[in-house]
Design a protein around this motif. Structure first.
Motif, PDB file in Angstrom:
ATOM      1  N   GLY A   1      31.139  45.694  27.602  1.00 57.48           N
ATOM      2  CA  GLY A   1      31.643  46.795  27.549  1.00 57.48           C
ATOM      3  C   GLY A   1      30.743  47.677  28.536  1.00 57.48           C
ATOM      4  O   GLY A   1      31.234  48.344  29.411  1.00 57.48           O
ATOM      5  N   VAL A   2      29.621  47.825  28.330  1.00 56.74           N
ATOM      6  CA  VAL A   2      28.595  48.679  29.035  1.00 56.74           C
ATOM      7  C   VAL A   2      28.457  48.009  30.524  1.00 56.74           C
ATOM      8  O   VAL A   2      28.551  48.900  31.348  1.00 56.74           O
ATOM      9  N   VAL A   3      28.456  46.812  30.740  1.00 55.59           N
ATOM     10  CA  VAL A   3      28.558  46.104  31.896  1.00 55.59           C
ATOM     11  C   VAL A   3      29.632  46.579  32.702  1.00 55.59           C
ATOM     12  O   VAL A   3      29.807  46.835  33.938  1.00 55.59           O
ATOM     13  N   VAL A   4      30.720  46.313  31.969  1.00 60.93           N
ATOM     14  CA  VAL A   4      32.244  46.846  32.834  1.00 60.93           C
ATOM     15  C   VAL A   4      32.028  48.206  32.911  1.00 60.93           C
ATOM     16  O   VAL A   4      32.764  48.611  34.137  1.00 60.93           O
ATOM     17  N   TRP A   5      31.649  49.139  32.181  1.00 60.08           N
ATOM     18  CA  TRP A   5      31.670  50.568  32.523  1.00 60.08           C
ATOM     19  C   TRP A   5      30.909  50.938  33.729  1.00 60.08           C
ATOM     20  O   TRP A   5      31.171  51.520  34.388  1.00 60.08           O
TER      21      TRP A   5
ATOM     22  N   HIS B   1      34.130  52.512  41.234  1.00 58.42           N
ATOM     23  CA  HIS B   1      35.077  54.009  41.337  1.00 58.42           C
ATOM     24  C   HIS B   1      36.498  53.309  40.840  1.00 58.42           C
ATOM     25  O   HIS B   1      37.429  53.916  41.312  1.00 58.42           O
ATOM     26  N   THR B   2      36.547  52.566  39.698  1.00 52.72           N
ATOM     27  CA  THR B   2      37.825  52.300  38.935  1.00 52.72           C
ATOM     28  C   THR B   2      37.606  52.749  37.629  1.00 52.72           C
ATOM     29  O   THR B   2      38.333  52.165  36.709  1.00 52.72           O
ATOM     30  N   VAL B   3      37.155  53.999  37.374  1.00 56.90           N
ATOM     31  CA  VAL B   3      37.140  54.519  36.097  1.00 56.90           C
ATOM     32  C   VAL B   3      38.439  54.673  35.660  1.00 56.90           C
ATOM     33  O   VAL B   3      39.094  55.529  36.371  1.00 56.90           O
ATOM     34  N   GLU B   4      38.811  54.442  34.562  1.00 59.11           N
ATOM     35  CA  GLU B   4      40.417  54.390  34.013  1.00 59.11           C
ATOM     36  C   GLU B   4      40.694  55.738  33.934  1.00 59.11           C
ATOM     37  O   GLU B   4      41.938  56.114  34.319  1.00 59.11           O
ATOM     38  N   TYR B   5      39.918  56.649  33.201  1.00 64.12           N
ATOM     39  CA  TYR B   5      40.641  57.838  32.660  1.00 64.12           C
ATOM     40  C   TYR B   5      40.112  58.885  33.735  1.00 64.12           C
ATOM     41  O   TYR B   5      39.053  59.511  33.471  1.00 64.12           O
ATOM     42  N   ASN B   6      41.108  58.968  34.638  1.00 58.96           N
ATOM     43  CA  ASN B   6      40.865  60.239  35.851  1.00 58.96           C
ATOM     44  C   ASN B   6      42.040  60.911  35.786  1.00 58.96           C
ATOM     45  O   ASN B   6      42.973  60.750  36.952  1.00 58.96           O
ATOM     46  N   VAL B   7      42.476  61.833  35.005  1.00 62.80           N
ATOM     47  CA  VAL B   7      43.900  62.563  35.064  1.00 62.80           C
ATOM     48  C   VAL B   7      43.668  63.706  35.497  1.00 62.80           C
ATOM     49  O   VAL B   7      42.818  64.806  35.298  1.00 62.80           O
TER      50      VAL B   7
ATOM     51  N   GLY C   1      42.072  48.407  38.406  1.00 68.95           N
ATOM     52  CA  GLY C   1      41.031  47.656  38.910  1.00 68.95           C
ATOM     53  C   GLY C   1      39.985  47.584  37.749  1.00 68.95           C
ATOM     54  O   GLY C   1      39.232  46.623  37.512  1.00 68.95           O
ATOM     55  N   GLN C   2      39.825  48.538  36.647  1.00 71.64           N
ATOM     56  CA  GLN C   2      39.259  48.413  35.692  1.00 71.64           C
ATOM     57  C   GLN C   2      39.624  47.326  34.583  1.00 71.64           C
ATOM     58  O   GLN C   2      38.545  46.332  33.976  1.00 71.64           O
ATOM     59  N   SER C   3      40.753  46.932  34.556  1.00 67.42           N
ATOM     60  CA  SER C   3      41.285  45.795  33.779  1.00 67.42           C
ATOM     61  C   SER C   3      40.855  44.602  34.353  1.00 67.42           C
ATOM     62  O   SER C   3      40.371  43.775  33.556  1.00 67.42           O
ATOM     63  N   VAL C   4      40.860  44.565  35.551  1.00 71.77           N
ATOM     64  CA  VAL C   4      40.468  42.983  36.155  1.00 71.77           C
ATOM     65  C   VAL C   4      39.147  42.901  36.066  1.00 71.77           C
ATOM     66  O   VAL C   4      38.596  41.883  35.724  1.00 71.77           O
ATOM     67  N   ILE C   5      38.247  44.041  36.077  1.00 75.91           N
ATOM     68  CA  ILE C   5      36.882  43.549  35.975  1.00 75.91           C
ATOM     69  C   ILE C   5      36.527  43.180  34.397  1.00 75.91           C
ATOM     70  O   ILE C   5      35.652  42.381  34.306  1.00 75.91           O
ATOM     71  N   ALA C   6      37.152  43.853  33.611  1.00 74.29           N
ATOM     72  CA  ALA C   6      36.699  43.752  31.934  1.00 74.29           C
ATOM     73  C   ALA C   6      37.294  42.286  31.904  1.00 74.29           C
ATOM     74  O   ALA C   6      36.711  41.407  31.325  1.00 74.29           O
ATOM     75  N   ALA C   7      38.682  41.893  32.401  1.00 67.62           N
ATOM     76  CA  ALA C   7      39.320  40.478  31.975  1.00 67.62           C
ATOM     77  C   ALA C   7      38.320  39.330  32.533  1.00 67.62           C
ATOM     78  O   ALA C   7      37.843  38.503  31.922  1.00 67.62           O
TER      79      ALA C   7
ATOM     80  N   ALA D   1      42.428  42.959  27.892  1.00 66.10           N
ATOM     81  CA  ALA D   1      42.074  43.549  29.180  1.00 66.10           C
ATOM     82  C   ALA D   1      43.220  44.346  29.748  1.00 66.10           C
ATOM     83  O   ALA D   1      43.228  45.572  30.430  1.00 66.10           O
ATOM     84  N   PHE D   2      44.478  43.595  29.890  1.00 67.94           N
ATOM     85  CA  PHE D   2      45.727  44.096  30.555  1.00 67.94           C
ATOM     86  C   PHE D   2      46.647  45.014  29.667  1.00 67.94           C
ATOM     87  O   PHE D   2      47.631  45.749  30.285  1.00 67.94           O
TER      88      PHE D   2
END
Length: 149
Positions: free
Chosen positions: A22-26, A33-39, A51-57, A110-111
């Motif tokens: 998870g640290v590497v995914v983050w 620039h695919t950080v998930e929570y940018n509201v 993008g973050q889900s693909v990296i994690a998977a 991941a998805f």
């Protein structure tokens, strides 16, 4: 074959692995620039979440597949004296079996349904008899065994 690994230790090993990867995914999500929570009130970036889900998977599946096929152990399993073994003969799983096992565990994680899927897939081992297999173990015909002497 060695004794089956304790389900509680399996959960702890998985948490260790999730934190490490998870640290590497983050870090990669941040770098790409695919950080998930940018509201923001005026826009929602769903592409970033994908993008973050693909990296994690990719990372979680590769981590599990490569390490399990080589030694039968992830870092978490090694720390807690466990390994994954073929149900038939106790040997390390093949690359194909490791990929099946990792895909069943990590692709839904991941998805779509990280917490729910992890609880169902891994939690299955608390109730399964006689081999204490999670759903990912059943798919790959593997078990987790103790390496402690």
């Amino acid at each position: 074959m060695p004794p089956l690994a304790d389900s509680g230790k399996r959960v702890l090993a998985r948490i260790i692995d999730m934190i490490l990867v998870g640290v590497v995914v983050w870090l990669l999500s941040w770098a790409f620039h695919t950080v998930e929570y940018n509201v923001e009130a005026t826009k929602v970036d769903t592409g970033k979440s994908l993008g973050q889900s693909v990296i994690a998977a990719v990372l979680y599946t590769a981590y599990d597949t490569i390490l399990i096929s080589r030694t039968g152990q992830t870092l978490g399993k090694r720390l807690l004296n466990m390994r994954v073994a073929n149900l038939d003969d106790g040997s390390n799983p093949s690359l194909q079996a490791s990929l099946i096992r990792a895909s069943v565990l990590w692709l839904p994680f991941a998805f779509c349904c990280a917490c729910v899927w992890t609880a169902i897939c891994g939690g299955w081992s608390f109730f399964d008899r006689p081999y204490k297999q999670g759903l990912h173990d059943k798919a790959a015909r593997t078990v987790e065994v103790s390496t402690a002497v």
